[in-house]
Design a protein around this motif. Structure first.
Motif: not given
Length: 287
Positions: A38-41, A29-31, A93-94, A123-132
């Motif tokens: 919001v940047g390109e990162d 988590v970042e704040v 993916g990160e 979206h985070a759940w989908r990332d955790q459970t599959s290669d989104w």
């Protein structure tokens, strides 16, 4: 930081009630400074739209006299006006979630920060459970096929968020998606943004709402195996499983014309044409 942790826990508890178990410890988590953009990162269009597709879409739009960047269903436009409704952004993916500031935004005031945050946590759940990300890029999809996959992802997250909101207010989840799809957009919930991703989230939410009314959350999860074959089927649900995409080849380049080179081969799809017409000034009801 205490507020962020409380919102995350409340949102994760809501997802768990619907059968989506999220590992919060697995998310960094970042704040972000509230004044920073919001940047390109965080928002990188190449996640979803390879450079060749972006150039193809831009060249197509320029042929109609539109010189702006592609106004498609992917990441373009997310950085604009995002503070009107976004509380955080999940980085695919990160395993990273970036908070963009406080909860004093129009939609956060309507939904509550935890309900609003549930969209990104899906979206985070989908990332955790599959290669989104791998799924988004699998098989060199056309622009229309990428839009279908993005609409599935955004629609799932939007539907869960709306279901949590209805649960909190004591309204039946079955009511989601019974009206026009545009009523499911962040803009309709109090945001000031009119971003292309609105279309993706609203059409997808309507799709998942239809499956929920058939068989609840089990049907929602099984819907991933029955996704529409084209964006036309999202825009016109009555065509699902009936009106299948038909390959249309360009005519042979006339020998009497100056030599030409094929730059790309793809399918834009009805949703991209719809957005193009909107930008050309066509009324939404006609486009």
């Amino acid at each position: 930081a205490d507020d962020h942790a409380r919102w995350l826990e409340a949102a994760a508890e809501g997802l768990a009630r619907f059968g989506y178990e999220l590992d919060l410890d697995g998310i960094e988590v970042e704040v972000q400074d509230g004044e920073a953009s919001v940047g390109e990162d965080v928002i990188r269009p190449d996640w979803l739209l390879p450079a060749l597709d972006a150039e193809t879409l831009l060249a197509w739009r320029r042929s109609f006299g539109l010189w702006s960047e592609p106004r498609n269903l992917f990441a373009t436009g997310v950085a604009r006006g995002h503070r009107s409704w976004r509380l955080a952004i999940h980085v695919p993916g990160e395993a990273r979630l970036r908070f963009l500031g406080g909860a004093d935004t129009p939609v956060a005031r309507v939904l509550g920060p935890d309900v609003l945050l549930s969209h990104e946590l899906m979206h985070a759940w989908r990332d955790q459970t599959s290669d989104w990300l791998g799924w988004m890029r699998e098989g060199s999809p056309t622009i229309d096929e990428r839009n279908v996959r993005l609409t599935m992802s955004e629609g799932e997250a939007q539907f869960v968020m709306l279901a949590l909101d209805r649960e909190r207010r004591g309204y039946p989840i079955a009511g989601i998606g019974e009206g026009p799809a545009e009523h499911l957009t962040p803009r309709a919930l109090g945001g000031v943004s009119r971003m292309p991703v609105d279309l993706s989230a609203s059409l997808g939410a309507r799709f998942f709402a239809t499956h929920w009314r058939v068989g609840g959350w089990d049907q929602v999860r099984e819907a991933w195996g029955r996704r529409p074959a084209s964006m036309e089927q999202f825009l016109h649900p009555e065509t699902l499983g009936v009106d299948m995409p038909t390959r249309v080849d360009s005519p042979t380049w006339p020998a009497t014309m100056p030599a030409a080179e094929r730059l790309a081969e793809t399918t834009f799809g009805e949703a991209e044409i719809h957005l193009l017409l909107l930008d050309l000034g066509v009324e939404a009801s006609v486009a």
